[in-house]
Design an enzyme around this catalytic site. Structure first.
Site: not given
Length: 268
Positions: A135, A137, A140, A145, A148, A202, A206
């Site tokens: 996409r 992105k 991100q 990310h 993890h 959001k 978190t």
């Protein structure tokens, strides 16, 4: 040099054969670490190199329907693992502190339906990053990310390989519950763009992540310091710093995303 190689081979045999759980040894991806390592290397190369280059001069993919289906599937799988984890362990006979690794028909069922299924879900989670790249992105695809997702696959594999049940499997229940909430939020954003603009949603997702890793940090500290614990302490020495690191990373993300901008606005 020969002595080092001999020691390395001995350590590998010890980890891969001697202390591995015999019940899970022949399950897919569990016999040796090499298929899992190859999978993670392929993941890193795909999302950090190959796929971004492929998408560089192409328009972003419209994956709304695919992602909606993916999120719904994730919710269903996490609900299943959470239900089985509570039914077979944490709401039946498991105790919160130092629950030993058990054997027997129900323990085997727990190893398969809870721990191994959770590991497979963590592997499927890697598609989160793939969708970001497709996409376009790429912003991100942050260190937080990727680390993890990479780390959770490794931790889940190790749990199935050596200790599929008992004290450390508490993380399966906690993480599955958190992911149900998280993927429900993602599912909502695919149907209604207004949720993407909602800082409230959001922000609290978190916060739940931070709370999750804080709880797990404390849980593994208990394992490390409890007296006469019938569960091996060694996993705590890996999972304590791992969860502390995740608390720090998510807290830093929370500060930079939700607190620092507000301070800047007030100062202006």
């Amino acid at each position: 040099m020969a002595l080092i190689l001999k020691g390395a081979v001995k350590l590998y045999f010890h980890l891969n054969e001697e202390i591995a759980d015999h019940r899970t040894q022949n399950w897919p991806l569990m016999r040796t670490p090499w298929p899992g390592i190859a999978l993670l290397v392929f993941y890193l190369m795909t999302v950090l190199n190959w796929l971004p280059k492929y998408m560089e001069n192409r328009p972003a993919c419209d994956l709304r329907k695919v992602i909606a289906l993916y999120n719904a599937l994730q919710i269903a799988c996490c609900v299943y693992v959470l239900y089985q984890g509570l039914k077979l362990g944490w709401l039946s006979h498991y105790k919160l502190i130092c629950n030993p690794l058990e054997y027997g028909p129900q323990a085997d069922e727990y190893a398969w339906k809870v721990c191994y299924t959770y590991f497979l879900i963590k592997v499927v989670d890697l598609f989160d990053t793939v969708f970001f790249v497709l996409r376009k992105k790429q912003n991100q695809v942050s260190f937080l990310h990727v680390y993890h997702h990479f780390g959770m696959v490794a931790v889940a594999w190790g749990m199935v390989k050596w200790l599929p049940g008992g004290h450390t499997s508490f993380l399966v229940v906690v993480n599955s519950f958190v992911h149900i909430i998280m993927y429900m939020y993602y599912l909502l954003t695919t149907w209604d763009d207004s949720y993407k603009q909602s800082v409230w949603w959001k922000k609290h997702v978190t916060q739940i992540q931070i709370l999750q890793f804080s709880i797990l940090f404390i849980h593994f500290c208990v394992l490390a310091f409890a007296k006469e614990c019938p569960f091996p302490r060694e996993p705590a020495y890996i999972l304590i710093p791992q969860n502390l690191f995740m608390v720090i990373l998510f807290s830093d993300f929370y500060y930079r995303t939700y607190i620092k901008p507000n301070k800047t606005i007030k100062n202006k």
